[in-house]
Scaffold this active site. Structure first.
Site, PDB file in Angstrom:
ATOM      1  N   ASP A  89      10.483  -5.964  -8.142  1.00 14.35           N
ATOM      2  CA  ASP A  89       9.634  -4.815  -7.875  1.00 14.35           C
ATOM      3  C   ASP A  89      10.515  -3.580  -8.071  1.00 14.35           C
ATOM      4  OD1 ASP A  89       7.625  -3.056  -7.272  1.00 14.35           O
ATOM      5  OD2 ASP A  89       6.965  -4.090  -5.463  1.00 14.35           O
TER       6      ASP A  89
HETATM    7  C1  BGC Z   1       4.751  -1.541  -6.536  1.00 15.58           C
HETATM    8  C2  BGC Z   1       4.463  -2.475  -7.692  1.00 15.58           C
HETATM    9  C3  BGC Z   1       4.420  -1.702  -8.989  1.00 15.58           C
HETATM   10  C4  BGC Z   1       5.725  -0.943  -9.152  1.00 15.58           C
HETATM   11  C5  BGC Z   1       5.768  -0.100 -10.412  1.00 15.58           C
HETATM   12  C6  BGC Z   1       5.970  -0.689  -6.797  1.00 15.58           C
HETATM   13  O1  BGC Z   1       6.137   0.276  -5.815  1.00 15.58           O
HETATM   14  O2  BGC Z   1       4.941  -2.297  -5.364  1.00 15.58           O
HETATM   15  O3  BGC Z   1       3.235  -3.128  -7.501  1.00 15.58           O
HETATM   16  O4  BGC Z   1       4.197  -2.559 -10.059  1.00 15.58           O
HETATM   17  O5  BGC Z   1       5.891  -0.065  -8.045  1.00 15.58           O
HETATM   18  O6  BGC Z   1       4.893   0.970 -10.300  1.00 15.58           O
END
Ligand code: BGC
Length: 829
Positions: free
Chosen positions: A223
């Protein structure tokens, strides 16, 4: 490309070349390597649409119904088509890797990203997610199963340690990811949180079961920002650190390889996986031919419209002269479309999943268009405008230079000289243009208030901030960044507010500035809220519209302040006096139809006082058209609840989202959602699986086989009769129970489902396949799947709380097992 060919490419790279590939090149791109024919991979968020590489309201995307709405359709074919639509959008925007679907569960309705997850049940989540994955990847785009695993709430999400037992982990939380791997998913995203002590980007679960027993051969991407250590994460089965170029890997990882703290072979496996992914999406070797869309835009909109109706759940349909829905257009002269979400629906939830629609069809617009010019449509919001500032846009703000609706954004150097200027449609600037030497972002607008009174103006962002109105500074200060959460820092930063009296019709030049200090994030927002309105007057207007109408549609829902990534909900109540609005309007018109516009459950204390109740979720851009189809009977409301709806918040059996000393304990084990309600003392408002449609069904016969097949699966046949007055679709659900058991089990659990269609009076037979896994449990002593031989109860019906047919099935210990363990059947894998 074969594994041998991939190995040869890996071998051609030195340690530095390998390490370089394992951290992103930018926010959304991976590194390319011309020496091996690798171009950068472009990633972008889902799951309601594909934003693309920029966060810019001018780069619009199709907006699909929220995942809760899609799961509510209980229709894998539709989910796959939605996946295809996402692939289409991804290719249109040059995206190789879609960061969706979200396979976490509705453990509690307070979860901030509830709208972004499919269901409270692992099987429905697994099947919907797998269908979306198939649809996305058939389009040549990688899907990403996220967030692995137990990221079911937002509070302290970067650090929370979820304490969950082995059986619940396997049977509930890992199950949808296992199904995603079975569906062939190419990417899995490791979550921010910890599980049983280990942070997920370094968790042993990445190796086992994900890459080991399940055989996942794709890439584990972190993530965003979740790789926070070098050696621990690199030694784990984490493959790719995103975003970049800064990360805890890079030079530190190269140094760790040089000292032997991380084996080079660990890098080889990660790079091999990355190259395999690149090969799958056409980013390795000869460039793929330019892709051109063949399906016209109108088809995509029609599909979205169909999906709105398919996911809308009718939970109640009464009325003074029989069921009020569907409305008979021939008998309508005046229709009142009331409620704060009637003209301004929420079509999606907040956070990284947000995309910018090219258009939004509101319920009001959809109903107007469907009824045509001969029917008078009245509208009253029923509650005063929200007091929460919203980014400047539309009629309220104009660019002072060009006069166009929107704002002027300038980037200034350290002396205040302009380096760059552009027109933007919204005062929310998530990613300003990248300009060398820029020291300040400025958002400038000519504000022309519609009402006189105490307005609130606000600036969002961290660092040095100022706000001036007609040259007078009304807000200034240095606001230190207080969080590492990327959503709060880069997407939805907090607002600092100033209130001041403004006069209707007068023009005010409003200038917000934010210094681009290091580590303060990229987002800057200029927002405003009107003066407090008069609740009594708004209510009176709504009541008089209701009295004057033949039919009333009341659209209530949540606001942008809730149901967003980065924070959990504090309350399930509808905000802003909407409960009082429902009561007043339904008191004024006995046949009021209420539509709830929220991504997840809200408390419905008035639910038995209204004639009809529809749950419409966040329906995506075609909201109003899909809703009008349902209201006027052009389409049946096809939805069945993917999550149980409570009467009131205090009844909800699993509610907690707040860690205690860093730990969030899943003490309820297997028992979330309907499984928990079945053990509790209060009945829910509407069970998981509930949904009425426009006809009625009789459950007539349930046939189960004498024994299960050699592969452990079996088929159940359920005969249903359409006893209503119109053709319909019924979602036949099959649950299992094990009254006498020696192992921990849910009271009952969904084992399969199938939809049938029938005309009035006709019968239809649903053939429901029950997979072996439905009979198995995870043994915490044997650390494997087992089958407890003996009798299981098979129940068939229309929801977890309405199962009119039951039968018994006996499951013998398979022959090969009989010689071994007596009471439990061991299943290898
Ligand atoms: C979220 C993810 C997302 C990523 C990129 C993170 O903060 O938890 O779901 O894909 O950001 O935007």
């Amino acid at each position: 490309m074969t594994d041998e060919e991939l190995d040869a490419l890996v071998a051609s790279l030195g340690p530095a070349g390998k390490v370089r590939l394992l951290t992103g090149a930018s926010g959304w791109r991976t590194q390319g390597e011309p020496a091996v024919g690798l171009r950068p991979l472009v990633t972008s968020d889902g799951p309601v649409g594909v934003r693309g590489e920029s966060w810019d309201e001018r780069e619009t995307s199709l907006v699909l119904p929220s995942p809760t709405a899609l799961a509510a359709a209980w229709d894998e074919q539709l989910a796959q088509e939605m996946g295809g639509l996402l692939a289409f959008e991804a290719r249109r925007k040059g995206v190789d890797v879609l960061l969706a679907p979200t396979l976490n569960l509705h453990r509690t309705p307070l979860g901030g990203r509830h709208f972004e997850c499919y269901a409270e049940d692992p099987l429905l989540t697994a099947r919907t997610g797998a269908a979306v994955i198939r649809g996305v990847q058939e389009g040549g785009v990688a899907a990403t199963a996220k967030h692995f695993v137990a990221n079911d709430a937002e509070t302290d999400r970067l650090t929370v340690d979820v304490r969950v037992g082995e059986q619940a982990l396997r049977e509930v939380y890992l199950a949808p990811f296992e199904a995603a791997v079975d569906a062939g998913v190419w990417v899995v995203m490791s979550a921010y949180n910890r599980v049983n002590g280990a942070t997920m980007s370094a968790s042993p679960l990445l190796a086992e079961p994900l890459k080991g027993a399940w055989g996942f051969d794709g890439v584990v991407v972190s993530d965003w920002g979740a790789v926070r250590s070098t050696v621990e994460t690199a030694r784990a089965a984490q493959d790719l650190a995103m975003p970049g170029p800064e990360s805890a890997w890079g030079d530190a990882l190269l140094a760790a390889v040089r000292t032997g703290a991380v084996a080079e072979s660990a890098l080889d496996d990660k790079v091999r996986r990355l190259l395999r992914l690149a090969d799958r999406v056409g980013a390795l070797g000869a460039p793929a031919p330019r892709w051109r869309p063949v399906v016209p835009e109108s088809h995509r909109r029609a599909l979205l419209r169909r999906a709105v109706a398919a996911g809308t759940v009718l939970v109640r349909n009464t009325g003074s002269a029989g069921p009020v829905l569907p409305l008979d257009p021939g008998r309508l002269r005046t229709v009142a479309v009331i409620g704060p979400r009637a003209a301004e629906p929420r079509i999606q939830g907040g956070g990284s999943a947000e995309v910018f629609p090219a258009r939004t069809v509101s319920p009001l617009a959809g109903i107007r268009q469907a009824l045509g010019p001969d029917v008078r449509v009245l509208h009253a919001p029923g509650v005063p405008p929200e007091r929460r500032p919203v980014p400047l846009s539309g009629a309220l703000a104009r660019n002072p230079m060009s006069g166009q609706q929107g704002v002027l954004v300038r980037l200034l150097d350290a002396e205040g000289a302009e380096l760059h200027a552009e027109h933007r449609l919204s005062g929310r600037i998530v990613e300003p243009a990248r300009v060398d030497g820029a020291a300040t972002v400025e958002i400038r607008a000519l504000l022309r208030p519609g009402v006189t009174g105490e307005w609130t103006l606000a600036v969002g962002g961290f660092g040095p901030i100022s706000l001036a109105v007609d040259g007078r500074t009304v807000l200034a200060g240095e606001f230190a960044r207080d969080t590492d959460d990327p959503t709060r820092v880069h997407v939805s930063p907090p607002y600092r507010r100033a209130t001041l009296p403004l006069t209707a019709g007068q023009g005010y030049e409003v200038v917000a500035r934010r210094g681009l200090a290091p580590d303060t994030g990229v987002a800057t927002v200029l927002a405003a809220a009107p003066p407090p309105g008069c609740p009594a007057a708004a209510l009176a207007e709504a009541v008089s519209a209701a009295r004057a109408a033949d039919a009333v549609v009341l659209v209530v829902g949540t606001t942008e302040a809730t149901e967003s990534e980065g924070s959990d909900r504090g309350s399930l109540s509808l905000p802003d006096g909407q409960d009082a609005l429902v009561r007043a309007v339904s008191g004024a018109h006995p046949d009021t139809v209420v539509l709830v516009n929220s991504g997840g459950p809200v408390a419905l204390p008035w639910r038995e006082e209204v004639a009809a109740l529809l749950i419409g979720w966040f329906p995506g851009q075609e909201a109003g058209h899909g809703l009008a189809d349902v209201l006027l009977g052009r389409a049946e409301p096809g939805g069945r609840l993917p999550t149980t709806w409570p009467v009131r918040q205090s009844d909800v059996p699993v509610l907690d989202t707040v860690p205690d000393r860093g730990a969030l304990r899943y003490d309820e084990g297997l028992h979330i959602g309907y499984r928990a309600w079945l053990r509790g003392r209060s009945a829910p408002a509407y069970w998981f699986g509930h949904g009425l449609g426009y006809t009625s069904w009789q459950y007539e016969r349930l046939d189960v086989p004498r024994s299960v097949a050699a592969d452990g699966s079996f088929e159940v046949r359920v005969q249903v009769r359409n006893t209503g007055g119109r053709e319909g679709r019924e979602v036949v659900q099959v649950y299992l129970a094990r009254p006498e058991t020696t192992v921990e089990r849910p009271a009952r659990w969904l084992a399969g489902h199938a939809a049938v269609r029938a005309r009035p009076g006709e019968t239809a037979e649903a053939v429901v396949r029950v997979d072996r896994r439905a009979l198995e449990h995870w043994s915490v002593t044997g650390h494997g799947w087992r089958t407890e031989p003996g009798g299981f109860t098979v129940c068939a019906g229309r929801s977890a709380g309405d199962l009119p047919l039951t039968a018994e099935i006996r499951v013998p210990a398979p022959a090969w097992q009989a010689a071994g363990e007596r009471s439990e059947t061991v299943t290898p894998r």
